[in-house]
Design a protein around this motif. Structure first.
Motif, PDB file in Angstrom:
ATOM      1  N   ILE A   1       0.842  -1.206   0.000  1.00 56.45           N
ATOM      2  CA  ILE A   1       0.000   0.000   0.000  1.00 56.45           C
ATOM      3  C   ILE A   1       0.873   1.251   0.000  1.00 56.45           C
ATOM      4  CG2 ILE A   1      -1.675   1.321   1.351  1.00 56.45           C
ATOM      5  CD1 ILE A   1      -2.789  -1.390   2.324  1.00 56.45           C
ATOM      6  N   ASP A   2       1.951   1.219   0.789  1.00 58.67           N
ATOM      7  CA  ASP A   2       2.846   2.382   0.826  1.00 58.67           C
ATOM      8  C   ASP A   2       3.494   2.633  -0.532  1.00 58.67           C
ATOM      9  OD1 ASP A   2       2.247   2.765   3.472  1.00 58.67           O
ATOM     10  OD2 ASP A   2       4.052   1.753   4.235  1.00 58.67           O
ATOM     11  N   LEU A   3       3.901   1.555  -1.190  1.00 52.49           N
ATOM     12  CA  LEU A   3       4.479   1.723  -2.525  1.00 52.49           C
ATOM     13  C   LEU A   3       3.452   2.295  -3.494  1.00 52.49           C
ATOM     14  CD1 LEU A   3       6.559  -1.571  -2.842  1.00 52.49           C
ATOM     15  CD2 LEU A   3       7.436   0.755  -2.621  1.00 52.49           C
ATOM     16  N   LEU A   4       2.225   1.794  -3.399  1.00 55.12           N
ATOM     17  CA  LEU A   4       1.178   2.307  -4.274  1.00 55.12           C
ATOM     18  C   LEU A   4       0.862   3.759  -3.948  1.00 55.12           C
ATOM     19  CD1 LEU A   4      -0.707   1.489  -6.572  1.00 55.12           C
ATOM     20  CD2 LEU A   4      -2.413   0.841  -4.854  1.00 55.12           C
ATOM     21  N   ALA A   5       0.888   4.105  -2.649  1.00 58.94           N
ATOM     22  CA  ALA A   5       0.629   5.492  -2.264  1.00 58.94           C
ATOM     23  C   ALA A   5       1.717   6.421  -2.795  1.00 58.94           C
ATOM     24  CB  ALA A   5       0.533   5.597  -0.743  1.00 58.94           C
ATOM     25  N   ALA A   6       2.965   5.937  -2.774  1.00 65.80           N
ATOM     26  CA  ALA A   6       4.047   6.753  -3.330  1.00 65.80           C
ATOM     27  C   ALA A   6       3.857   6.955  -4.834  1.00 65.80           C
ATOM     28  CB  ALA A   6       5.394   6.084  -3.051  1.00 65.80           C
ATOM     29  N   GLU A   7       3.457   5.897  -5.520  1.00 63.32           N
ATOM     30  CA  GLU A   7       3.161   6.027  -6.946  1.00 63.32           C
ATOM     31  C   GLU A   7       1.986   6.974  -7.165  1.00 63.32           C
ATOM     32  OE1 GLU A   7       3.283   5.568 -11.028  1.00 63.32           O
ATOM     33  OE2 GLU A   7       4.761   5.049  -9.498  1.00 63.32           O
ATOM     34  N   LEU A   8       1.020   6.920  -6.268  1.00 60.93           N
ATOM     35  CA  LEU A   8      -0.130   7.816  -6.355  1.00 60.93           C
ATOM     36  C   LEU A   8       0.298   9.274  -6.251  1.00 60.93           C
ATOM     37  CD1 LEU A   8      -3.201   8.402  -6.321  1.00 60.93           C
ATOM     38  CD2 LEU A   8      -3.142   7.975  -3.854  1.00 60.93           C
TER      39      LEU A   8
ATOM     40  N   ILE B   1      -9.076   7.330  -5.012  1.00 61.23           N
ATOM     41  CA  ILE B   1      -8.052   6.320  -4.725  1.00 61.23           C
ATOM     42  C   ILE B   1      -7.280   6.697  -3.464  1.00 61.23           C
ATOM     43  CG2 ILE B   1      -5.928   5.256  -5.578  1.00 61.23           C
ATOM     44  CD1 ILE B   1      -7.041   5.656  -8.428  1.00 61.23           C
ATOM     45  N   THR B   2      -6.994   7.974  -3.284  1.00 66.51           N
ATOM     46  CA  THR B   2      -6.276   8.434  -2.093  1.00 66.51           C
ATOM     47  C   THR B   2      -7.061   8.105  -0.828  1.00 66.51           C
ATOM     48  OG1 THR B   2      -5.243  10.232  -3.339  1.00 66.51           O
ATOM     49  CG2 THR B   2      -5.292  10.433  -0.929  1.00 66.51           C
ATOM     50  N   ARG B   3      -8.361   8.412  -0.823  1.00 64.02           N
ATOM     51  CA  ARG B   3      -9.182   8.124   0.355  1.00 64.02           C
ATOM     52  C   ARG B   3      -9.249   6.623   0.631  1.00 64.02           C
ATOM     53  NH1 ARG B   3     -12.475  11.991  -2.241  1.00 64.02           N
ATOM     54  NH2 ARG B   3     -13.840  10.304  -3.000  1.00 64.02           N
ATOM     55  N   THR B   4      -9.404   5.843  -0.426  1.00 68.48           N
ATOM     56  CA  THR B   4      -9.530   4.394  -0.257  1.00 68.48           C
ATOM     57  C   THR B   4      -8.252   3.776   0.292  1.00 68.48           C
ATOM     58  OG1 THR B   4     -11.119   4.287  -2.084  1.00 68.48           O
ATOM     59  CG2 THR B   4     -10.065   2.225  -1.417  1.00 68.48           C
ATOM     60  N   LEU B   5      -7.096   4.185  -0.219  1.00 71.08           N
ATOM     61  CA  LEU B   5      -5.830   3.635   0.249  1.00 71.08           C
ATOM     62  C   LEU B   5      -5.549   4.006   1.703  1.00 71.08           C
ATOM     63  CD1 LEU B   5      -3.378   4.042  -2.776  1.00 71.08           C
ATOM     64  CD2 LEU B   5      -4.514   1.975  -1.967  1.00 71.08           C
TER      65      LEU B   5
END
Length: 424
Positions: free
Chosen positions: A156-163, A189-193
């Protein structure tokens, strides 16, 4: 305690000694497992985390099981210790000692506090079964929670960084919430993550899918449904935002790289075809795969991509380039695999040559280079390996015969006179 009910017939000294030896090993194994559970990273995290939901409920029950498990183990260890003390009273155990030991080792001699207010009595074997059951259940929970914590938060953190990188890029090209659908998607997507990470950290077992029919501790996998869905959504947004900018900036360089990859694939296939002819000429009784030619459709698609670039049709060029890049890499891999498959017999022959010469050097270091039997077998193997066409199966047998004789000589298995008449 009766000697036949429930403990059964009185054990003799050998039976007692074997049982105590087995119990000693069993005790060590159980203690090692319990200490590993106590020190497991997942258990420490569960103890220190602010848990919610199903994880909080199941962990409270698991803590009680683990406490009970240690109590069982202490009672088990005390009983084994008592049995050892009785056995070591005298070198030759008396009849009374054996009766008492039989009761301890086979009877329901272990009394422990149960999960409620009543005590429970177990035989040592029955207590081990109960401990195994409690241990497996507890370890299953700990391993499952640890697996979720090890997998999902980091992803999730990696995806958040990509986000965040995608949000910056989106802002740079004017894609903002309320002004563009992709901007709204990024906010969602930000809220969901954010919510997903909080839930995973506090309730990891809610994101665990047990494997059907698996009896192994932690058998299953983290539930990545929500994560995967948001990852796909972010990828869709990123593609939409990046498409025009990326293609516009990199189209020429990507076309050049594509031409280079396809050219390398063509050269590799040409090398494979040349090598195939060499193999057919030099290696006998070998199936050599046919090498196909380069696919013309890729060259046609490459020409189409170049035309799209000249006409600035970026929306068409982007997916075509992505498809072509993957196909070109696949084609280069196919060409390399063809070359490897075609030249495999030559590699085998080279390995046999190297092995033969290595053994020759080895026997020479031991002063056996002039042994007539070795010389004869070496010459036979060398003729086969350096002849054309070379029969690899026959040559390998010749090398093996040379190796075997060398090993016999080096191991002192015999002398040349002992092997008189032995022919390779």
């Amino acid at each position: 305690m009766g000697v036949t009910d429930p403990a059964g017939p009185v054990m003799d000294r050998d039976e007692v000694d074997r049982a105590l030896a087995r119990l000693g090993q069993e005790h060590e194994a159980i203690e090692t497992s319990l200490l590993a559970l106590q020190d497991h990273a997942g258990r420490r995290l569960l103890e220190g985390a602010e848990l919610t939901g199903v994880t909080r409920e199941r962990w409270q029950a698991a803590e009680a099981r683990i406490t009970l498990l240690w109590g069982y183990f202490d009672a088990y260890a005390d009983t084994v210790r008592s049995a050892r003390e009785i056995r070591t009273r005298r070198r030759w155990a008396s009849r009374e000692d054996l009766v008492e030991l039989t009761g301890l080792l086979r009877g329901e001699s272990v009394t422990v506090a149960g999960s409620g207010t009543l005590s429970e009595s177990f035989s040592l074997a029955g207590l081990v079964d109960r401990m195994n059951e409690l241990y497996a259940t507890s370890l299953d929970l700990v391993v499952a929670a640890d697996a979720v914590w090890s997998a999902l938060p980091a992803r999730i953190d990696l995806l958040a960084a990509e986000l965040q990188r995608t949000r910056k890029l989106a802002h740079s090209v004017g894609v903002r919430p309320g002004e563009h659908p992709s901007g709204d998607d990024l906010e969602r997507i930000t809220r969901t993550l954010t919510r997903l990470r909080e839930d995973v950290v506090s309730d990891p077992l809610a994101f665990w899918v047990p494997a059907e029919g698996s009896s192994a501790p932690g058998g299953g996998r983290p539930d990545t449904t929500v994560y995967d869905r948001e990852a796909r959504a972010l990828e869709d947004v990123r593609r939409e935002i990046d498409a025009v900018l990326t293609v516009r900036q990199d189209a020429e360089a990507r076309l050049i790289r594509l031409r280079d990859v396809l050219s390398r694939a063509d050269r590799t296939l040409a090398e494979a075809r040349t090598a195939r002819g060499e193999v057919l000429a030099k290696i006998a009784a070998t199936e050599v795969p046919v090498v196909s030619g380069p696919p013309t459709v890729l060259q046609e698609q490459l020409a189409t991509a170049a035309e799209y670039r000249r006409q600035a049709q970026w929306h068409r060029l982007s997916p075509l380039l992505e498809s072509l890049e993957q196909k070109a890499e696949d084609e280069l891999l196919r060409a390399r695999e063809s070359l490897t498959a075609v030249t495999a017999p030559l590699a085998v022959r080279a390995e046999l040559r190297g092995r033969l010469d290595a053994y020759k050097a080895k026997v020479a270091r031991h002063g056996l280079a002039e042994d007539p039997f070795l010389v004869e077998r070496y010459d036979a193997a060398r003729r086969m390996l350096w002849s054309a066409p070379c029969d690899l199966r026959v040559a390998e047998q010749a090398v093996l015969r040379y190796q075997q004789l060398a090993a016999e000589l080096l191991g002192g298995a015999g002398t040349p006179q002992d092997r008189k008449g032995d022919q390779p």
